[in-house]
Design an enzyme around this catalytic site. Sequence first.
Site, PDB file in Angstrom:
ATOM      1  N   HIS A 199      60.406  23.219  -0.524  1.00  0.00           N
ATOM      2  CA  HIS A 199      61.689  23.274   0.342  1.00  0.00           C
ATOM      3  C   HIS A 199      62.688  23.960  -0.380  1.00  0.00           C
ATOM      4  CE1 HIS A 199      60.607  19.327   2.731  1.00  0.00           C
ATOM      5  NE2 HIS A 199      59.460  20.140   2.766  1.00  0.00           N
ATOM      6  N   GLU A 249      65.890  23.069  -0.977  1.00  0.00           N
ATOM      7  CA  GLU A 249      66.810  22.457  -1.850  1.00  0.00           C
ATOM      8  C   GLU A 249      66.061  22.332  -3.328  1.00  0.00           C
ATOM      9  OE1 GLU A 249      67.425  20.198   1.977  1.00  0.00           O
ATOM     10  OE2 GLU A 249      65.790  21.329   1.083  1.00  0.00           O
ATOM     11  N   CYS A 265      65.665  16.092   3.564  1.00  0.00           N
ATOM     12  CA  CYS A 265      64.699  14.897   4.080  1.00  0.00           C
ATOM     13  C   CYS A 265      64.899  13.704   2.922  1.00  0.00           C
ATOM     14  CB  CYS A 265      63.350  15.421   3.808  1.00  0.00           C
ATOM     15  SG  CYS A 265      62.950  16.171   2.196  1.00  0.00           S
ATOM     16  N   CYS A 292      64.103  15.594  -0.637  1.00  0.00           N
ATOM     17  CA  CYS A 292      65.122  16.579  -1.282  1.00  0.00           C
ATOM     18  C   CYS A 292      66.230  15.975  -1.422  1.00  0.00           C
ATOM     19  CB  CYS A 292      65.111  17.605  -0.079  1.00  0.00           C
ATOM     20  SG  CYS A 292      64.165  18.846  -0.037  1.00  0.00           S
TER      21      CYS A 292
END
Length: 146
Positions: free
Chosen positions: A53, A55, A78, A88
């Site tokens: 992801h 992040e 998330c 995240c």
Amino acid sequence: MSREAEIDAMRRAIALARPGVGRTGDNPSVGCVILGPEGILGEGATAEGGRPHAEELALAAAGEAARDAVALVTLEPCARRSGVGIACTDRLIAAGVRRVVIACDDASVFAAGDGSARLRAAGIEVETGLLEAEARALYAGYRPAS
């Protein structure tokens, strides 16, 4: 840190996410910028296929400098993951960011307000809606998991 710097960083996050639209599997293409007083400390976009992801990549690039920084994210982080890995929100909390600025809420069962709520519960300031209209265009074809 100035509001102009945050706006510029969110524009950068949107630009990072744009090339990944349609290339991240079931996940949306997200952009993330970690901003410190001197400028961008790290940045990332959701990888092809959806992992890692944005992040995760941005925080890895920023390293320890992320502590007390601002994370600007195009979509709500998330709160839980569909597969293996750390959510995240947990990554942002562990990194010690002081503020998270989110362009768009995420209706997915993996976020749906829980991402923002978990950040706030950890004492992190959360703002939503910065450049929302610009970021929302990234998610026109995104169908959140329900």
